[in-house]
Design a protein around this motif. Structure first.
Motif, PDB file in Angstrom:
ATOM      1  N   GLN A   1       0.818  -1.212   0.000  1.00  0.00           N
ATOM      2  CA  GLN A   1       0.000   0.000   0.000  1.00  0.00           C
ATOM      3  C   GLN A   1       0.852   1.263   0.000  1.00  0.00           C
ATOM      4  O   GLN A   1       0.674   2.188   0.818  1.00  0.00           O
ATOM      5  CB  GLN A   1      -0.965  -0.008   1.196  1.00  0.00           C
ATOM      6  N   MET A   2       1.806   1.291  -0.921  1.00  0.00           N
ATOM      7  CA  MET A   2       2.687   2.436  -1.104  1.00  0.00           C
ATOM      8  C   MET A   2       2.430   3.028  -2.478  1.00  0.00           C
ATOM      9  O   MET A   2       1.928   2.348  -3.366  1.00  0.00           O
ATOM     10  CB  MET A   2       4.159   2.000  -0.992  1.00  0.00           C
ATOM     11  N   GLY A   3       2.793   4.299  -2.669  1.00  0.00           N
ATOM     12  CA  GLY A   3       2.680   4.906  -3.984  1.00  0.00           C
ATOM     13  C   GLY A   3       1.272   4.819  -4.542  1.00  0.00           C
ATOM     14  O   GLY A   3       0.334   5.418  -4.019  1.00  0.00           O
ATOM     15  N   SER A   4       1.096   4.017  -5.593  1.00  0.00           N
ATOM     16  CA  SER A   4      -0.216   3.877  -6.230  1.00  0.00           C
ATOM     17  C   SER A   4      -1.145   2.930  -5.475  1.00  0.00           C
ATOM     18  O   SER A   4      -2.328   2.823  -5.805  1.00  0.00           O
ATOM     19  CB  SER A   4      -0.044   3.361  -7.669  1.00  0.00           C
ATOM     20  N   GLY A   5      -0.619   2.226  -4.483  1.00  0.00           N
ATOM     21  CA  GLY A   5      -1.432   1.260  -3.757  1.00  0.00           C
ATOM     22  C   GLY A   5      -2.542   1.910  -2.943  1.00  0.00           C
ATOM     23  O   GLY A   5      -2.346   2.929  -2.296  1.00  0.00           O
ATOM     24  N   GLU A   6      -3.744   1.324  -2.980  1.00  0.00           N
ATOM     25  CA  GLU A   6      -4.883   1.788  -2.191  1.00  0.00           C
ATOM     26  C   GLU A   6      -5.852   0.633  -1.996  1.00  0.00           C
ATOM     27  O   GLU A   6      -5.740  -0.418  -2.642  1.00  0.00           O
ATOM     28  CB  GLU A   6      -5.588   2.957  -2.878  1.00  0.00           C
ATOM     29  N   THR A   7      -6.790   0.816  -1.081  1.00  0.00           N
ATOM     30  CA  THR A   7      -7.775  -0.218  -0.789  1.00  0.00           C
ATOM     31  C   THR A   7      -9.153   0.258  -1.218  1.00  0.00           C
ATOM     32  O   THR A   7      -9.584   1.344  -0.842  1.00  0.00           O
ATOM     33  CB  THR A   7      -7.791  -0.556   0.716  1.00  0.00           C
ATOM     34  N   LYS A   8      -9.826  -0.564  -2.024  1.00  0.00           N
ATOM     35  CA  LYS A   8     -11.182  -0.260  -2.467  1.00  0.00           C
ATOM     36  C   LYS A   8     -12.074  -1.441  -2.098  1.00  0.00           C
ATOM     37  O   LYS A   8     -11.818  -2.573  -2.524  1.00  0.00           O
ATOM     38  CB  LYS A   8     -11.221  -0.016  -3.982  1.00  0.00           C
ATOM     39  N   ASN A   9     -13.102  -1.158  -1.306  1.00  0.00           N
ATOM     40  CA  ASN A   9     -14.022  -2.221  -0.862  1.00  0.00           C
ATOM     41  C   ASN A   9     -13.257  -3.373  -0.221  1.00  0.00           C
ATOM     42  O   ASN A   9     -13.495  -4.555  -0.504  1.00  0.00           O
ATOM     43  CB  ASN A   9     -14.867  -2.724  -2.036  1.00  0.00           C
ATOM     44  N   ASN A  10     -12.286  -3.008   0.653  1.00  0.00           N
ATOM     45  CA  ASN A  10     -11.482  -3.983   1.402  1.00  0.00           C
ATOM     46  C   ASN A  10     -10.585  -4.845   0.504  1.00  0.00           C
ATOM     47  O   ASN A  10     -10.143  -5.922   0.918  1.00  0.00           O
ATOM     48  CB  ASN A  10     -12.379  -4.895   2.244  1.00  0.00           C
ATOM     49  N   VAL A  11     -10.344  -4.390  -0.710  1.00  0.00           N
ATOM     50  CA  VAL A  11      -9.465  -5.106  -1.634  1.00  0.00           C
ATOM     51  C   VAL A  11      -8.288  -4.208  -1.994  1.00  0.00           C
ATOM     52  O   VAL A  11      -8.479  -3.046  -2.374  1.00  0.00           O
ATOM     53  CB  VAL A  11     -10.208  -5.527  -2.919  1.00  0.00           C
ATOM     54  N   LYS A  12      -7.067  -4.739  -1.864  1.00  0.00           N
ATOM     55  CA  LYS A  12      -5.884  -3.962  -2.234  1.00  0.00           C
ATOM     56  C   LYS A  12      -5.789  -3.846  -3.759  1.00  0.00           C
ATOM     57  O   LYS A  12      -5.893  -4.844  -4.469  1.00  0.00           O
ATOM     58  CB  LYS A  12      -4.622  -4.638  -1.706  1.00  0.00           C
ATOM     59  N   THR A  13      -5.581  -2.635  -4.244  1.00  0.00           N
ATOM     60  CA  THR A  13      -5.420  -2.394  -5.679  1.00  0.00           C
ATOM     61  C   THR A  13      -4.259  -1.425  -5.884  1.00  0.00           C
ATOM     62  O   THR A  13      -3.650  -0.960  -4.928  1.00  0.00           O
ATOM     63  CB  THR A  13      -6.693  -1.781  -6.299  1.00  0.00           C
ATOM     64  N   GLY A  14      -3.973  -1.124  -7.134  1.00  0.00           N
ATOM     65  CA  GLY A  14      -2.959  -0.112  -7.434  1.00  0.00           C
ATOM     66  C   GLY A  14      -1.842  -0.573  -8.342  1.00  0.00           C
ATOM     67  O   GLY A  14      -1.095   0.244  -8.884  1.00  0.00           O
ATOM     68  N   ALA A  15      -1.698  -1.902  -8.541  1.00  0.00           N
ATOM     69  CA  ALA A  15      -0.598  -2.384  -9.387  1.00  0.00           C
ATOM     70  C   ALA A  15      -0.731  -1.888 -10.817  1.00  0.00           C
ATOM     71  O   ALA A  15       0.255  -1.488 -11.445  1.00  0.00           O
ATOM     72  CB  ALA A  15      -0.548  -3.916  -9.355  1.00  0.00           C
ATOM     73  N   SER A  16      -1.965  -1.893 -11.363  1.00  0.00           N
ATOM     74  CA  SER A  16      -2.142  -1.445 -12.753  1.00  0.00           C
ATOM     75  C   SER A  16      -1.827   0.038 -12.896  1.00  0.00           C
ATOM     76  O   SER A  16      -1.202   0.454 -13.885  1.00  0.00           O
ATOM     77  CB  SER A  16      -3.565  -1.742 -13.223  1.00  0.00           C
ATOM     78  N   ASP A  17      -2.237   0.847 -11.885  1.00  0.00           N
ATOM     79  CA  ASP A  17      -1.909   2.272 -11.934  1.00  0.00           C
ATOM     80  C   ASP A  17      -0.396   2.480 -11.873  1.00  0.00           C
ATOM     81  O   ASP A  17       0.143   3.379 -12.528  1.00  0.00           O
ATOM     82  CB  ASP A  17      -2.580   3.012 -10.780  1.00  0.00           C
ATOM     83  N   ALA A  18       0.277   1.666 -11.084  1.00  0.00           N
ATOM     84  CA  ALA A  18       1.734   1.781 -10.973  1.00  0.00           C
ATOM     85  C   ALA A  18       2.410   1.466 -12.304  1.00  0.00           C
ATOM     86  O   ALA A  18       3.398   2.108 -12.684  1.00  0.00           O
ATOM     87  CB  ALA A  18       2.246   0.850  -9.880  1.00  0.00           C
TER      88      ALA A  18
END
Length: 351
Positions: free
Chosen positions: A115-132
C-alpha cells in the motif's frame, strides 16, 4: 515527438472502442505517438468480458415468450485471452503497446501489497498495481520524449502522480487533449537544436515538391565578400539564387512566440549546400546598345545567411518556413582569417 498515453478510463466506461481511438489519434495529429500500456489492454478485455457475461445473464433471465418477442441470441463470451488478442490486433497502425520489464512489474506489485505509492484499498481489496504500471510507462516515455507527454485519464490520483514529471500533462478526452497540447512549449535551446536537425530534411523535401527550398523572390539577395558587401566584377548582378540541396542548417537567436493555436519562431538561418546563382552580365554590343548574357554559377563553397519565420503545428512539427528579410550570399574569402567578424551573421529582418 508528442506522446499520448492511454489509461483504461480514457475510453468511456473503460470499454475499448476502435472508433474512439481513431478520434483521439486524429485529434493528436499525425506527428504524435500513441502508447498503450499492456495492462490497460488487459483491463479493457476484462471489462468487455464482464459486460458480455452480464448481457448473457440478462438474456437468460428474460421471461418474455417467443410468441410475443423473439428471444435474442447472444454469442457465448470468448476467453479473456482471446479478447486481449482481438484488441491488440485491432489497434491502428503505429499505436505502440508498452510492455513493462520485470523490475516494473516487481515495483507495481510491491506498491499494491505494501500500500505504497499507487497502492490503495477499495471495498477492502488492495489495488494499485495497474496504476503503478501506467505511471511507469509515463515515466519511461517522459525520459525520452522530445515534446510533451499527455496521459489520458480521469483518475485524479494518477493525474497528480504524473504531474511530477515536468513535460507531462493530463487530459480526459479529445477536447482536453488539444488544450493540454497547447500548454506545453519546449525549451528554446531544444527547439533550436531540433530545427538544425530537421530543417535540411524539411526544406529538401520542399525542393522535390515545389522546385525550391527557400524563396528569395520577395525580399531579394545581396552579395558579400569577407566582411564587405560588394557588387560582382564588372557590370554584373545576381539575377536569381536557388538552393537545390541543404546539407547544414545553422540556427541562431531563436525567439519563440505562442499565442493560442499559433506557434511561431523567428531565427537567424545560415545554410550550406548546393547553391546556384544566375549571373547576368551587361555589355555594350554596339554604340548605345547594351546586351546581356546569363550564366549559372556554382556557389556551393559559400553560404547564405537569411532571417526566417518558422510555424509549427500543435505537436511542434514544422508546418512552414518563410524568409523575413533580404538574404546575403556570403562569398568565402580563403585569405581572410575566420575571426568573430568574419563569422558574424549578415542578414537582417526587413523593417
Amino acid at each position: 515527438m508528442t506522446v499520448i498515453i492511454l489509461d483504461t478510463n480514457s475510453m468511456s466506461r473503460g470499454q475499448y472502442s476502435r472508433s474512439a481511438l481513431d478520434s483521439l489519434i486524429s485529434a493528436a495529429g499525425r506527428a504524435a505517438s500513441v502508447v498503450i500500456p499492456e495492462v490497460v489492454i488487459w483491463e479493457w478485455a476484462e471489462h468487455a468480458h464482464s459486460a458480455h457475461v452480464a448481457l448473457e445473464e440478462a438474456v437468460r433471465s428474460n421471461r418474455v415468450d417467443d410468441v410475443v418477442i423473439r428471444r435474442t441470441i447472444v454469442e457465448p463470451v470468448p476467453p479473456i485471452d482471446e479478447l486481449v488478442r482481438r484488441i491488440e490486433v485491432s489497434l491502428p497502425a503505429g499505436v505502440q503497446v508498452w510492455r513493462p520489464d520485470s523490475q516494473a512489474w516487481r515495483l507495481a506489485l510491491r506498491e499494491q501489497i505494501l500500500q505504497m505509492g499507487s497502492g490503495e484499498t477499495k471495498n477492502n481489496v488492495k489495488t494499485g498495481a495497474s496504476d503503478a504500471v501506467v505511471l511507469a510507462c509515463v515515466e519511461s516515455e517522459s525520459a525520452v520524449a522530445e515534446d510533451v507527454v499527455v496521459i489520458l485519464t480521469g483518475d485524479k490520483r494518477l493525474q497528480r502522480s504524473a504531474a511530477r514529471f515536468g513535460n507531462v500533462r493530463h487530459a480526459t478526452g479529445a477536447g482536453g487533449l488539444l488544450a493540454a497540447l497547447r500548454t506545453f512549449t519546449p525549451a528554446t535551446d531544444d527547439l533550436a537544436v531540433r530545427l538544425m536537425e530537421q530543417l535540411p530534411e524539411y526544406l529538401n523535401e520542399r525542393f522535390g515538391d515545389h522546385a525550391e527550398t527557400l524563396s528569395f523572390h520577395e525580399h531579394g539577395v545581396i552579395i558579400e565578400v569577407g566582411t564587405d558587401r560588394t557588387a560582382l566584377k564588372g557590370k554584373a548582378e545576381l539575377a536569381e539564387l536557388m538552393i537545390t540541396q541543404i546539407d547544414i542548417a545553422e540556427i541562431g537567436d531563436l525567439r519563440v512566440e505562442v499565442d493560442g493555436n499559433e506557434r511561431v519562431g523567428l531565427a537567424e538561418l545560415r545554410v550550406f549546400g548546393n547553391i546556384l546563382g544566375d549571373i547576368v552580365t551587361f555589355h555594350e554590343v554596339a554604340p548605345g546598345v547594351v546586351g546581356a548574357s546569363r550564366e549559372t554559377v556554382d556557389f556551393s563553397s559559400d553560404f547564405v545567411d537569411v532571417t526566417i519565420a518558422v510555424r509549427w503545428d500543435q505537436t511542434w512539427r514544422i508546418d512552414a518556413v518563410l524568409t523575413t528579410g533580404e538574404a546575403v550570399l556570403v562569398l568565402v574569402d580563403p585569405s581572410f582569417e575566420e575571426d568573430e567578424e568574419a563569422l558574424r551573421f549578415r542578414a537582417e529582418v526587413k523593417a
